[in-house]
Write a protein that holds these residues in place. Structure first.
Motif, PDB file in Angstrom:
ATOM      1  N   MET A  17       0.784  -0.999  -0.018  1.00  0.00           N
ATOM      2  CA  MET A  17      -0.112  -0.073  -0.030  1.00  0.00           C
ATOM      3  C   MET A  17       0.739   1.285  -0.083  1.00  0.00           C
ATOM      4  O   MET A  17       1.816   1.263   0.485  1.00  0.00           O
ATOM      5  N   ASN A  18       0.477   2.288  -0.693  1.00  0.00           N
ATOM      6  CA  ASN A  18       1.147   3.413  -0.592  1.00  0.00           C
ATOM      7  C   ASN A  18       2.519   3.394  -0.931  1.00  0.00           C
ATOM      8  O   ASN A  18       3.626   4.124  -0.404  1.00  0.00           O
ATOM      9  N   HIS A  19       2.939   2.637  -2.005  1.00  0.00           N
ATOM     10  CA  HIS A  19       4.326   2.657  -2.366  1.00  0.00           C
ATOM     11  C   HIS A  19       4.624   3.854  -3.458  1.00  0.00           C
ATOM     12  O   HIS A  19       3.858   4.185  -4.452  1.00  0.00           O
ATOM     13  N   PRO A  20       5.697   4.350  -3.283  1.00  0.00           N
ATOM     14  CA  PRO A  20       6.176   5.642  -3.983  1.00  0.00           C
ATOM     15  C   PRO A  20       6.554   5.713  -5.386  1.00  0.00           C
ATOM     16  O   PRO A  20       6.414   6.446  -6.134  1.00  0.00           O
ATOM     17  N   GLY A  21       6.692   4.382  -5.697  1.00  0.00           N
ATOM     18  CA  GLY A  21       7.139   4.144  -7.341  1.00  0.00           C
ATOM     19  C   GLY A  21       6.564   3.010  -7.923  1.00  0.00           C
ATOM     20  O   GLY A  21       5.530   2.620  -7.211  1.00  0.00           O
ATOM     21  N   GLN A  22       7.042   2.293  -8.890  1.00  0.00           N
ATOM     22  CA  GLN A  22       6.458   1.308  -9.730  1.00  0.00           C
ATOM     23  C   GLN A  22       7.048   0.123  -9.608  1.00  0.00           C
ATOM     24  O   GLN A  22       8.356   0.094  -9.525  1.00  0.00           O
ATOM     25  N   ILE A  23       6.586  -0.894  -9.284  1.00  0.00           N
ATOM     26  CA  ILE A  23       7.200  -2.230  -8.934  1.00  0.00           C
ATOM     27  C   ILE A  23       7.029  -3.113 -10.036  1.00  0.00           C
ATOM     28  O   ILE A  23       5.902  -3.349 -10.675  1.00  0.00           O
ATOM     29  N   GLU A  24       8.587  -3.623 -10.374  1.00  0.00           N
ATOM     30  CA  GLU A  24       8.270  -4.381 -11.873  1.00  0.00           C
ATOM     31  C   GLU A  24       8.975  -5.635 -11.357  1.00  0.00           C
ATOM     32  O   GLU A  24       9.418  -5.751 -10.363  1.00  0.00           O
ATOM     33  N   ASN A  25       9.156  -6.361 -12.499  1.00  0.00           N
ATOM     34  CA  ASN A  25      10.152  -7.686 -12.192  1.00  0.00           C
ATOM     35  C   ASN A  25      11.447  -7.631 -11.605  1.00  0.00           C
ATOM     36  O   ASN A  25      12.217  -6.394 -12.407  1.00  0.00           O
ATOM     37  N   GLY A  26      12.063  -8.181 -10.881  1.00  0.00           N
ATOM     38  CA  GLY A  26      13.365  -7.674 -10.327  1.00  0.00           C
ATOM     39  C   GLY A  26      13.595  -6.782  -9.162  1.00  0.00           C
ATOM     40  O   GLY A  26      14.630  -6.370  -8.536  1.00  0.00           O
ATOM     41  N   TYR A  27      12.320  -6.236  -8.720  1.00  0.00           N
ATOM     42  CA  TYR A  27      12.519  -5.367  -8.057  1.00  0.00           C
ATOM     43  C   TYR A  27      12.757  -5.715  -6.485  1.00  0.00           C
ATOM     44  O   TYR A  27      12.513  -6.903  -6.133  1.00  0.00           O
ATOM     45  N   THR A  28      13.739  -5.045  -5.744  1.00  0.00           N
ATOM     46  CA  THR A  28      14.347  -5.549  -4.538  1.00  0.00           C
ATOM     47  C   THR A  28      13.914  -4.673  -3.362  1.00  0.00           C
ATOM     48  O   THR A  28      14.386  -3.499  -3.480  1.00  0.00           O
TER      49      THR A  28
END
Length: 67
Positions: free
Chosen positions: A52-63
């Protein structure tokens, strides 16, 4: 705070342990019945994670960065 007889999924619960200071407990510690049914190590587990409320975009490989 209120006392409840049972917790269900989604509830946030807290409890006190006589003789244990809050300074002795760290995030990620596990609580269990060490005599009759102790927590066991596992190689995998299934979880549902809601971000919830993540400031960016989460894509494959996100850590994620843990604090």
């Amino acid at each position: 705070h209120e006392s409840i007889p049972e917790a269900i999924p989604g509830d946030n619960v807290g409890f006190n342990v006589k003789g244990l200071s809050i300074k002795d407990i760290k995030r990620g510690y596990v609580c269990g019945d060490s005599k009759s049914d102790p927590p066991k190590e596992t190689e995998t587990f299934l979880a549902q994670v809601i971000i919830m409320n993540h400031p960016g975009q989460i894509e494959n490989g996100y850590t994620p960065v843990l604090d």
